[in-house]
Scaffold this motif. Structure first.
Motif, mmCIF file in Angstrom:
data_model
loop_
_atom_site.group_PDB
_atom_site.id
_atom_site.type_symbol
_atom_site.label_atom_id
_atom_site.label_comp_id
_atom_site.label_asym_id
_atom_site.label_seq_id
_atom_site.Cartn_x
_atom_site.Cartn_y
_atom_site.Cartn_z
ATOM 1 N N ASP A 158 0.838 -1.209 0.000
ATOM 2 C CA ASP A 158 0.000 0.000 0.000
ATOM 3 C C ASP A 158 0.873 1.258 0.000
ATOM 4 O O ASP A 158 0.683 2.159 0.821
ATOM 5 C CB ASP A 158 -0.948 -0.003 1.196
ATOM 6 C CG ASP A 158 -0.201 -0.006 2.530
ATOM 7 O OD1 ASP A 158 1.030 -0.219 2.512
ATOM 8 O OD2 ASP A 158 -0.839 0.217 3.571
ATOM 9 N N ASP A 160 2.384 4.740 -0.370
ATOM 10 C CA ASP A 160 1.840 6.098 -0.419
ATOM 11 C C ASP A 160 3.027 7.050 -0.327
ATOM 12 O O ASP A 160 3.714 7.111 0.696
ATOM 13 C CB ASP A 160 0.872 6.324 0.749
ATOM 14 C CG ASP A 160 0.232 7.714 0.702
ATOM 15 O OD1 ASP A 160 0.700 8.561 -0.086
ATOM 16 O OD2 ASP A 160 -0.714 7.945 1.469
ATOM 17 N N SER A 162 3.281 10.030 0.138
ATOM 18 C CA SER A 162 3.214 11.041 1.197
ATOM 19 C C SER A 162 3.649 10.472 2.541
ATOM 20 O O SER A 162 3.982 11.224 3.463
ATOM 21 C CB SER A 162 1.793 11.608 1.301
ATOM 22 O OG SER A 162 0.879 10.603 1.719
ATOM 23 N N ARG A 163 3.645 9.112 2.665
ATOM 24 C CA ARG A 163 4.001 8.475 3.937
ATOM 25 C C ARG A 163 5.278 7.647 3.875
ATOM 26 O O ARG A 163 5.916 7.414 4.895
ATOM 27 C CB ARG A 163 2.850 7.563 4.400
ATOM 28 C CG ARG A 163 1.564 8.296 4.717
ATOM 29 C CD ARG A 163 0.530 7.371 5.338
ATOM 30 N NE ARG A 163 0.081 6.338 4.428
ATOM 31 C CZ ARG A 163 0.303 5.035 4.606
ATOM 32 N NH1 ARG A 163 0.985 4.627 5.664
ATOM 33 N NH2 ARG A 163 -0.159 4.156 3.739
#
Length: 603
Positions: A158, A160, A162-163
Motif C-alpha cells: 500500500d 503512499d 506522502s508516507r
C-alpha cells in the motif's frame, strides 16, 4: 600490497564489459555506464580518471561514483592485490509464502500455487511489506544441488508517497542476480523471457510461460550481468518483455549491447494491447494474451533500420520543388527540392549573395515562403536588394548626384512590393539575436518554419551563422548537420552561402569550400560561381560570371568546364541574367505585371 592504478586495467575492464572507450586528456570515456547502461543521448558521459582512478556517471537517475577499485569489485573484475568483493551470506532456507502475499498477488491475477512455488512472503513485522527472494541453484561438495538465496528485494503493498520514502528497495551488500533463475530449465525450453519487475515475471509464470525471470534493479540497473552472463548464455533466444513506454520497450537496447551473441526478440507493440507491462496485460486480458505476446515475439528491429524493399519509389516531379530563374540550371537540377541542403560558393565579388537573393525571389514568385539570414548586410540592404530584383530595370529610377548616380523606387512601388510579399518573406533580426544570452540560430529557424510556414531558408553566410568557438571545423560540421536534419524533418530547402578556401585551381570544386569537409559531404547540391576571362570580337578582353553545378544528388547531371552557365549582371536591378545563343534570357515577371494581393497568415 596496495593496488597501483594501471590504465591497462581500465581498458581490460571495458573490454570484459563489452564497452567501447576513448581517451580524452586524463579521462577515459566509456560509451555507456556499466551501472545504468546510459541512454543514446548520454553516450560517452561516463568516465574514469586515468590518474586518480575516480569514476562518475553524471546521469541524475544513476549518479554512480567512486574509485576504480570499487567499480572492479562491483563487477567481479579481478585486480592484482585486491580481494574480490565479499557479498552478504543469506540464510540457506526456502521462505514460506504468507497468506497476505498470496491474497495480494492473487488480486493481481497471479495464481496462488505460483506465489507459493517462488516463496513470496511478507515481513512478520509488517504485512504490507512484500519479500521477493532471489535463488540460484548451487552444488555442494558432494555434488548435491541446492537452492541458495543470494538477493532479496522488498516492495510495499500500500505504497503512499506522502508516507513512505520508497516503494521498492533491496537488501544491502547482496549479490544481484535474476529473479526466478531457480525455476528455469534450458533443457525444456531454449528461450528465456526477461521482464523489468518481479510481479511481471510471476505473471508470465502464472500463464504457464517457462523460464520467466526479472532483473533485480529495474531497467537502469545492470550490476547483475556479470553474475548471470553464463546463465543467460545457456539460452538461444531471449524475449525481452520490458515495459512499454512512449512507443518503445525498456531493456531492449541494453540487452542487445550486453549480449551481442544472443538472439533478442520482443513482443510486438500491438500485443501490449495498450497496457504498460505483463501484469497489466494479465489483469486486463488474461493469461492467453500473455502467451500470445511471447509466442509472437519478433526479432528486435531498431527503429532506425528498415527494409529496403519497403522503400517506395519517388518520382522527382512529384516532390515539391521550385524553379530557379536560370533555365539551364533548372534543366540540370530540375529545381530546388524540399529536403535538400544546397551550398553555393565562389570567390569574393562573384555574386554569391546576389544569386541567393535571386533564388529567394524565384521562390516567392512560386508561392514559397522564405526566411533570409544575412550576417554581412543590414536588414534594409537585404530588402533593397530583393526589391530591386523583383521590380526590374523599367521600374527603377536613377538619381544623379554631383559625382555619381544612385537608384531608387518610388514610395508607391515600395508599398506595392511590401504588400506583395507581406506574410511570405521573413528576415532573421540580428540585433534581437545578439541580445539573447545563448543565441541558437538553428532553433530560431525551426521556430520560424513552424510558425510562418517557411519552406525556403537562405543562410548568407555559413561563417557568420555559427559560433566558431575554439574549433571552427567542428562547429561548421555540427551546424551543417543540423541544417540537413531540419531540411529533411521539416520538408524545406536550405541554401548555405559559403566562402571558398584560397585556390589556384582553374575551376573550383566541392573540395574548395572553406572549413569542414562535412559541409560539402552533407550538401545535396553544390553550386559554384566564378569569373572567367573572355575575348570580345575586337580581341579585347573582359570578365564574365559563370555558374557551375559541382554536385547534384537529385539527377546526377553536372555543369562544369566549358558548359558552365554564363551570367550577365545588371548594376541597376541587381539581377543576374542567363546568357545563351539567343541572348539574354528575360525574367518571367516585372513589377508592372505583379498582381498585388493580400496574404492571410495560416493562424
Amino acid at each position: 600490497m596496495k593496488y597501483k592504478l594501471e590504465q591497462s586495467d581500465i581498458y581490460a575492464f571495458a573490454s570484459r564489459m563489452g564497452i567501447a572507450v576513448k581517451p580524452k586528456g586524463n579521462e577515459i570515456k566509456f560509451q555507456r555506464c556499466p551501472y545504468c547502461s546510459s541512454s543514446r543521448q548520454d553516450q560517452w558521459t561516463f568516465s574514469i580518471n586515468a590518474v586518480t582512478g575516480a569514476y562518475c556517471c553524471p546521469r541524475a537517475s544513476c549518479g554512480a561514483s567512486g574509485h576504480f577499485v570499487e567499480l572492479a569489485r562491483d563487477f567481479d573484475f579481478p585486480l592484482d592485490s585486491i580481494a574480490p568483493k565479499q557479498y552478504k551470506e543469506l540464510p540457506r532456507v526456502r521462505l514460506l509464502t504468507s497468506t497476505p502475499a498470496e491474497e495480494y498477488l492473487f488480486r493481481r491475477g497471479i495464481r496462488k500455487e505460483v506465489t507459493r512455488a517462488y516463496g513470496i512472503t511478507t515481513s512478520p513485522q509488517d504485512e504490507n511489506q512484500l519479500i521477493f527472494p532471489f535463488y540460484r541453484r548451487q552444488q555442494d561438495a558432494d555434488g548435491k544441488v541446492y537452492e541458495k538465496m543470494e538477493f532479496v528485494k522488498y516492495r510495499l503493498i500500500d505504497y503512499d508517497k506522502s508516507r513512505h520514502r520508497a516503494k521498492e528497495w533491496c537488501e544491502s551488500e547482496c549479490r544481484p542476480i535474476l529473479f526466478g533463475m531457480d525455476h528455469c530449465d534450458p533443457a525444456k525450453s531454449r528461450t528465456l523471457v526477461i521482464t523489468e519487475g518481479q510481479i511481471d515475471s510471476l505473471s508470465l509464470a502464472s500463464a504457464g510461460i517457462p523460464n520467466a525471470v526479472s532483473v533485480p534493479n529495474g531497467a537502469r540497473g545492470f550490476t547483475w550481468v556479470e553474475h548471470c552472463r553464463d546463465f543467460v548464455a545457456q539460452f538461444d533466444t531471449v524475449v525481452v518483455f520490458g515495459d512499454c513506454e512512449r512507443g518503445s520497450i525498456t531493456l531492449v537496447n541494453e540487452m542487445r549491447e550486453l549480449f551481442p551473441n544472443v538472439k533478442i526478440r520482443t513482443p510486438r507493440l500491438k500485443d501490449y494491447l495498450g497496457e504498460k507491462d505483463a501484469n497489466d496485460i494479465l489483469q486486463s486480458f488474461g493469461e492467453k494474451a500473455l502467451r500470445t505476446a511471447v509466442e509472437k515475439a519478433e526479432c528486435y528491429q531498431p527503429a532506425t533500420i528498415r527494409e529496403m524493399a519497403d522503400v517506395e519509389q519517388v518520382n522527382l516531379d512529384d516532390v515539391p520543388h521550385f524553379r530557379t530563374l536560370f533555365p539551364k540550371l533548372d534543366h540540370a537540377l530540375g529545381g530546388f527540392y524540399e529536403g535538400q541542403l544546397i551550398t553555393i560558393t565562389g570567390k569574393r565579388g562573384t555574386g554569391k549573395s546576389t544569386v541567393a537573393s535571386m533564388f529567394a525571389v524565384a521562390a516567392l514568385w512560386q508561392n514559397w515562403n522564405v526566411l533570409f539570414y544575412s550576417g554581412e548586410m543590414a536588414d534594409y540592404e537585404v530588402k533593397r536588394w530583393i526589391d530591386f530584383q523583383i521590380a526590374g530595370e523599367k521600374a527603377i529610377r536613377e538619381r544623379v548626384y554631383t559625382s555619381s548616380s544612385g537608384y531608387y523606387l518610388d514610395p508607391e512601388q515600395e508599398r506595392q512590393l511590401a504588400d506583395w510579399y507581406r506574410h511570405r518573406l521573413f528576415l532573421v533580426d540580428n540585433a534581437a539575436m545578439e541580445e539573447q544570452s545563448n543565441p541558437d540560430l538553428a532553433a530560431e529557424i525551426e521556430t520560424a518554419v513552424r510558425t510562418y510556414g517557411v519552406r525556403f531558408v537562405i543562410l548568407d553566410n555559413l561563417m557568420t551563422a555559427i559560433d566558431a568557438g575554439e574549433n571552427i571545423y567542428t562547429e561548421q560540421s555540427r551546424f551543417a548537420k543540423r541544417m540537413k536534419s531540419l531540411a529533411r524533418k521539416l520538408h524545406i530547402v536550405v541554401l548555405l552561402v559559403a566562402h571558398p578556401r584560397k585556390s589556384n585551381a582553374r575551376e573550383l570544386t566541392g573540395d574548395d569550400i572553406s572549413g569542414s569537409g562535412d559541409v560539402a559531404n552533407l550538401s545535396d547540391t553544390i553550386l559554384m560561381l566564378d569569373r572567367v576571362e573572355k575575348e570580345k570580337d575586337d580581341r579585347g578582353k573582359y570578365w564574365q560570371t559563370v555558374l557551375a553545378v559541382q554536385k547534384n544528388r537529385a539527377t546526377g547531371v553536372l555543369v562544369q568546364g566549358d558548359d558552365r552557365i554564363p551570367l550577365r549582371h545588371s548594376k541597376k536591378s541587381k539581377r543576374l541574367y542567363q546568357l545563351g545563343d539567343g541572348g539574354v534570357t528575360p525574367f518571367p515577371f516585372d513589377l508592372s505585371k505583379a498582381k498585388v494581393q493580400k496574404t492571410v497568415l495560416p493562424f
